[in-house]
Design a protein around this motif. Structure first.
Motif, short mmCIF file in Angstrom:
data_model
loop_
_atom_site.label_atom_id
_atom_site.label_comp_id
_atom_site.label_asym_id
_atom_site.label_seq_id
_atom_site.Cartn_x
_atom_site.Cartn_y
_atom_site.Cartn_z
N ILE A 144 28.08 43.26 45.44
CA ILE A 144 29.34 42.69 44.94
C ILE A 144 30.23 43.81 44.45
O ILE A 144 29.75 44.82 43.93
CB ILE A 144 29.09 41.62 43.85
N SER A 145 31.55 43.66 44.68
CA SER A 145 32.47 44.73 44.31
C SER A 145 33.69 44.19 43.57
O SER A 145 34.03 43.01 43.66
CB SER A 145 32.93 45.48 45.56
N LEU A 146 34.35 45.11 42.88
CA LEU A 146 35.61 44.78 42.23
C LEU A 146 36.66 44.44 43.28
O LEU A 146 36.59 44.93 44.41
CB LEU A 146 36.12 45.98 41.42
N PRO A 147 37.64 43.62 42.91
CA PRO A 147 38.74 43.36 43.84
C PRO A 147 39.44 44.67 44.19
O PRO A 147 39.52 45.59 43.38
CB PRO A 147 39.68 42.45 43.04
N ARG A 148 39.94 44.74 45.42
CA ARG A 148 40.65 45.93 45.90
C ARG A 148 42.14 45.71 45.79
O ARG A 148 42.65 44.63 46.10
CB ARG A 148 40.24 46.21 47.34
N LEU A 149 42.86 46.74 45.36
CA LEU A 149 44.31 46.64 45.21
C LEU A 149 45.01 46.55 46.56
O LEU A 149 46.00 45.86 46.70
CB LEU A 149 44.85 47.83 44.43
N ASN A 150 44.53 47.28 47.55
CA ASN A 150 45.19 47.32 48.85
C ASN A 150 44.27 46.82 49.96
O ASN A 150 44.22 47.39 51.03
CB ASN A 150 45.65 48.74 49.16
N GLY A 151 43.57 45.76 49.69
CA GLY A 151 42.66 45.23 50.70
C GLY A 151 42.41 43.76 50.49
O GLY A 151 42.82 43.17 49.48
N LYS A 152 41.75 43.17 51.43
CA LYS A 152 41.43 41.75 51.36
C LYS A 152 40.35 41.54 50.29
O LYS A 152 39.43 42.33 50.16
CB LYS A 152 40.93 41.26 52.72
N ASN A 153 40.49 40.46 49.53
CA ASN A 153 39.53 40.14 48.49
C ASN A 153 38.92 38.78 48.74
O ASN A 153 39.29 38.07 49.67
CB ASN A 153 40.22 40.19 47.12
N GLN A 154 37.94 38.42 47.90
CA GLN A 154 37.18 37.18 48.03
C GLN A 154 36.54 37.08 49.43
O GLN A 154 36.49 36.01 50.03
CB GLN A 154 38.04 35.95 47.73
N MET A 155 36.06 38.22 49.92
CA MET A 155 35.38 38.26 51.22
C MET A 155 33.89 38.00 50.99
O MET A 155 33.24 38.76 50.28
CB MET A 155 35.57 39.62 51.89
N ALA A 156 33.36 36.95 51.58
CA ALA A 156 31.94 36.61 51.47
C ALA A 156 31.29 36.75 52.83
O ALA A 156 31.80 36.23 53.82
CB ALA A 156 31.79 35.19 50.95
N MET A 157 30.18 37.49 52.85
CA MET A 157 29.49 37.76 54.12
C MET A 157 27.98 37.73 53.93
O MET A 157 27.48 37.87 52.81
CB MET A 157 29.88 39.13 54.66
N VAL A 158 27.29 37.59 55.04
CA VAL A 158 25.85 37.71 55.09
C VAL A 158 25.56 38.82 56.11
O VAL A 158 26.19 38.87 57.17
CB VAL A 158 25.19 36.39 55.53
N TYR A 159 24.62 39.71 55.76
CA TYR A 159 24.20 40.74 56.70
C TYR A 159 22.72 40.51 56.99
O TYR A 159 21.88 40.56 56.09
CB TYR A 159 24.38 42.14 56.10
N GLU A 160 22.43 40.22 58.25
CA GLU A 160 21.04 40.10 58.68
C GLU A 160 20.96 40.36 60.18
O GLU A 160 21.95 40.19 60.90
CB GLU A 160 20.40 38.75 58.31
N GLN A 161 19.82 40.82 60.60
CA GLN A 161 19.57 41.15 62.00
C GLN A 161 20.63 42.13 62.53
O GLN A 161 21.09 42.01 63.67
CB GLN A 161 19.49 39.89 62.85
N GLY A 162 21.03 43.07 61.68
CA GLY A 162 21.94 44.15 62.10
C GLY A 162 23.40 43.77 62.25
O GLY A 162 24.16 44.53 62.82
N ALA A 163 23.81 42.59 61.76
CA ALA A 163 25.19 42.18 61.93
C ALA A 163 25.72 41.45 60.69
O ALA A 163 24.97 40.80 59.98
CB ALA A 163 25.31 41.27 63.15
N TYR A 164 27.03 41.60 60.47
CA TYR A 164 27.71 40.88 59.40
C TYR A 164 28.26 39.57 59.95
O TYR A 164 28.77 39.53 61.06
CB TYR A 164 28.87 41.70 58.84
N ARG A 165 28.17 38.54 59.12
CA ARG A 165 28.74 37.24 59.47
C ARG A 165 29.53 36.77 58.27
O ARG A 165 29.02 36.72 57.15
CB ARG A 165 27.59 36.28 59.79
N GLY A 166 30.80 36.44 58.49
CA GLY A 166 31.65 35.96 57.42
C GLY A 166 31.32 34.53 57.05
O GLY A 166 30.89 33.74 57.87
N ILE A 167 31.51 34.22 55.77
CA ILE A 167 31.29 32.87 55.25
C ILE A 167 32.66 32.24 55.03
O ILE A 167 33.53 32.85 54.42
CB ILE A 167 30.53 32.90 53.91
#
Length: 144
Positions: free
Chosen positions: A120-143
């Motif tokens: 988990i990370s702090l919100p970014r000033l110049n980036g997308k926030n509230q990004m939720a993902m799962v990483y498994e089997q070598g790949a990211y999947r957005g929620i």
């Protein structure tokens, strides 16, 4: 140095690499925000959290195979595991995403080499926030 009721600066700088890992003043300030506004609220609901990675010096990040743009380098991210007999990692992740009022940059439930943790990370000033993902089997999947 105590940052909140349940988190210390030392805990957020722990490393098993044997390499120096002391954040500068700016990174310490960000770790304070991370502890107050993200980690402590999670701890208040779900009980003890084991921090597996917080701040990483450049050398520690390289030794861990971290990305060169990792928020860990700035003191803006932590990886943790909830206490197993108190909280299930999937429940904690789903609560952060769906039911908490925590503002974050990214939250990722990671599963690599049979180990699981939540990043988990702090919100970014110049980036997308509230990004939720799962990483498994070598790949990211957005929620969604």
């Amino acid at each position: 140095m105590k940052l909140t009721t349940n988190f210390t600066l030392e805990e957020l700088c722990v490393t098993d690499t044997g390499l120096p890992n002391m954040p500068d003043g700016a990174a310490q300030s960000k770790l304070l925000y991370l502890a107050i506004y993200i980690l402590q609220p999670i701890r208040n609901i779900w009980g003890p959290l084991k921090i597996t990675s917080g701040f990483r010096s450049l050398e520690v990040n390289q030794a861990k195979g971290g990305e060169s743009t990792s928020q860990h380098l700035l003191g803006e991210a932590a990886d943790f595991i909830p206490q197993v007999d108190v909280a299930d990692i999937d429940e904690v992740f789903e609560w952060i995403v769906a039911d908490s009022d925590i503002n974050y940059g990214q939250v990722i439930r990671e599963n690599k080499n049979g180990k699981q943790w939540i990043h988990i990370s702090l919100p970014r000033l110049n980036g997308k926030n509230q990004m939720a993902m799962v990483y498994e089997q070598g790949a990211y999947r957005g929620i969604v």
